[in-house]
Write a protein that holds these residues in place. Structure first.
Motif, PDB file in Angstrom:
ATOM      1  N   ILE A  86     -12.556  22.369   6.667  1.00 35.75           N
ATOM      2  CA  ILE A  86     -12.161  20.969   6.640  1.00 35.75           C
ATOM      3  C   ILE A  86     -13.017  20.214   7.655  1.00 35.75           C
ATOM      4  O   ILE A  86     -13.152  20.636   8.803  1.00 35.75           O
ATOM      5  CB  ILE A  86     -10.669  20.817   6.983  1.00 35.75           C
ATOM      6  N   ARG A  87     -13.599  19.101   7.226  1.00 40.99           N
ATOM      7  CA  ARG A  87     -14.508  18.341   8.085  1.00 40.99           C
ATOM      8  C   ARG A  87     -13.858  17.042   8.540  1.00 40.99           C
ATOM      9  O   ARG A  87     -12.920  16.557   7.894  1.00 40.99           O
ATOM     10  CB  ARG A  87     -15.806  18.049   7.325  1.00 40.99           C
ATOM     11  N   ASP A  90     -12.579  13.935   6.100  1.00 38.45           N
ATOM     12  CA  ASP A  90     -12.571  14.367   4.700  1.00 38.45           C
ATOM     13  C   ASP A  90     -11.603  13.506   3.903  1.00 38.45           C
ATOM     14  O   ASP A  90     -10.545  13.102   4.405  1.00 38.45           O
ATOM     15  CB  ASP A  90     -12.130  15.837   4.601  1.00 38.45           C
ATOM     16  N   SER A  91     -11.937  13.258   2.649  1.00 40.17           N
ATOM     17  CA  SER A  91     -11.031  12.507   1.786  1.00 40.17           C
ATOM     18  C   SER A  91      -9.828  13.375   1.432  1.00 40.17           C
ATOM     19  O   SER A  91      -9.891  14.611   1.518  1.00 40.17           O
ATOM     20  CB  SER A  91     -11.749  12.098   0.499  1.00 40.17           C
ATOM     21  N   SER A  94     -10.664  15.797  -1.252  1.00 39.89           N
ATOM     22  CA  SER A  94     -11.451  16.920  -0.761  1.00 39.89           C
ATOM     23  C   SER A  94     -10.572  17.948  -0.053  1.00 39.89           C
ATOM     24  O   SER A  94     -10.722  19.160  -0.253  1.00 39.89           O
ATOM     25  CB  SER A  94     -12.535  16.414   0.193  1.00 39.89           C
ATOM     26  N   ILE A  95      -9.640  17.479   0.773  1.00 39.22           N
ATOM     27  CA  ILE A  95      -8.745  18.396   1.485  1.00 39.22           C
ATOM     28  C   ILE A  95      -7.885  19.175   0.502  1.00 39.22           C
ATOM     29  O   ILE A  95      -7.705  20.391   0.638  1.00 39.22           O
ATOM     30  CB  ILE A  95      -7.865  17.616   2.485  1.00 39.22           C
ATOM     31  N   HIS A  98     -10.196  21.794  -1.190  1.00 39.31           N
ATOM     32  CA  HIS A  98     -10.683  22.858  -0.328  1.00 39.31           C
ATOM     33  C   HIS A  98      -9.578  23.800   0.122  1.00 39.31           C
ATOM     34  O   HIS A  98      -9.750  25.025   0.094  1.00 39.31           O
ATOM     35  CB  HIS A  98     -11.383  22.255   0.898  1.00 39.31           C
TER      36      HIS A  98
END
Length: 279
Positions: A86-87, A90-91, A94-95, A98
């Motif tokens: 997780i960056r 992150d949207s 995206s979370i 991922h």
């Protein structure tokens, strides 16, 4: 036959520098590895033939030929997913993607390394046991509690305790007709290891659920069950590993229920009706 790449990824941090060099090459070039001899892999990776043999031993395979067969099995599935971190910023989409993909992959990878013979032995132990104790600390205690709840619903006498002192106290009372399931992803949780040692002194049968590879807990039990999940700093709260552990508990629970199917269904229906009436 699968699980060569899974085992290697899970063990990379525990390998010696010479083994890690070979392991890194294999992960980057799995297809070339499958088509290589020991001598060719040694030349391409920069590692010695002796280090390749030691790597195979570390991975729990009989030799380079078995490792190649397992890697070939991995390649045939076409699945080369890498765990995603997780960056920052992150949207939400995206979370969701991922985290879900990591959890799914953790279960898939564990299936590749989970030994059916050991699972069968664990089920035999649990089926014979008069009482079953589930031990775990922190996130692993949630796994123990879930196991206790499941086994209780099919009328298997089982226990789990959140308090570490209660865990150790109960472990000192165990007998030869009891069984314990020790849950620790690292396999190094001191309280769980203490419970295991007390249980062994009383003669209880012992099972562990830990990460794949060498660790204290799995080396001391009668039946070591192993999962794999690449945990990192941001996922140190045991996310995907927890899912894999829960999956193993479900396997054990349903295997026991299957052996006493009619009786288990009867108990499950009774508990379901009781809960409905309580509402």
């Amino acid at each position: 036959m699968k699980g060569g790449l899974v085992r290697l990824r899970a063990l990379m941090d525990d390998l010696t520098p010479s083994e890690r060099k070979i392991g890194a090459y294999i992960l980057d070039h799995p297809q070339e590895t499958v088509q290589s001899s020991v001598a060719q892999l040694s030349e391409r990776s920069g590692g010695s033939p002796a280090a390749i043999i030691r790597l195979c031993k570390s991975l729990g395979v009989t030799g380079f030929q078995e490792l190649k067969l397992k890697i070939a099995g991995d390649l045939q599935t076409g699945e080369q997913y890498q765990y995603t971190e997780i960056r920052p910023q992150d949207s939400m989409e995206s979370i969701i993607q991922h985290v879900s993909a990591n959890n799914i992959q953790s279960v898939k990878d564990t299936v590749h390394i989970l030994d059916p013979r050991l699972v069968e032995q664990a089920v035999d132990v649990l089926h014979r046991a008069n009482r079953i104790f589930f031990y775990g600390v922190g996130a692993s205690n949630l796994i123990a509690l879930d196991a206790h709840y499941k086994f209780m619903r099919i009328n298997r006498t089982s226990f789990s305790f959140a308090d570490p002192h209660m865990q150790i106290s109960s472990a000192t009372t165990l007998r030869e007709d009891d069984a314990v399931v020790c849950i620790s992803y690292s396999g190094e949780t001191s309280n769980v290891i203490s419970c295991l040692k007390h249980a062994r002194e009383g003669g209880a049968a012992t099972i562990s659920i830990t990460k794949w590879g060498s660790n204290t807990l799995s080396s001391l039990v009668d039946v070591p069950l192993m999962i794999t999940s690449t945990e990192s700093d941001i996922r140190s709260g045991a996310t995907s590993s927890r899912i894999a552990q829960l999956n193993v508990i479900d396997i054990l629970y349903l295997a026991i229920a299957s052996r006493d199917y009619n009786q288990s269904v009867e108990y499950l229906e009774k508990s379901r009706q009781a809960i409905l009436e309580h509402k």
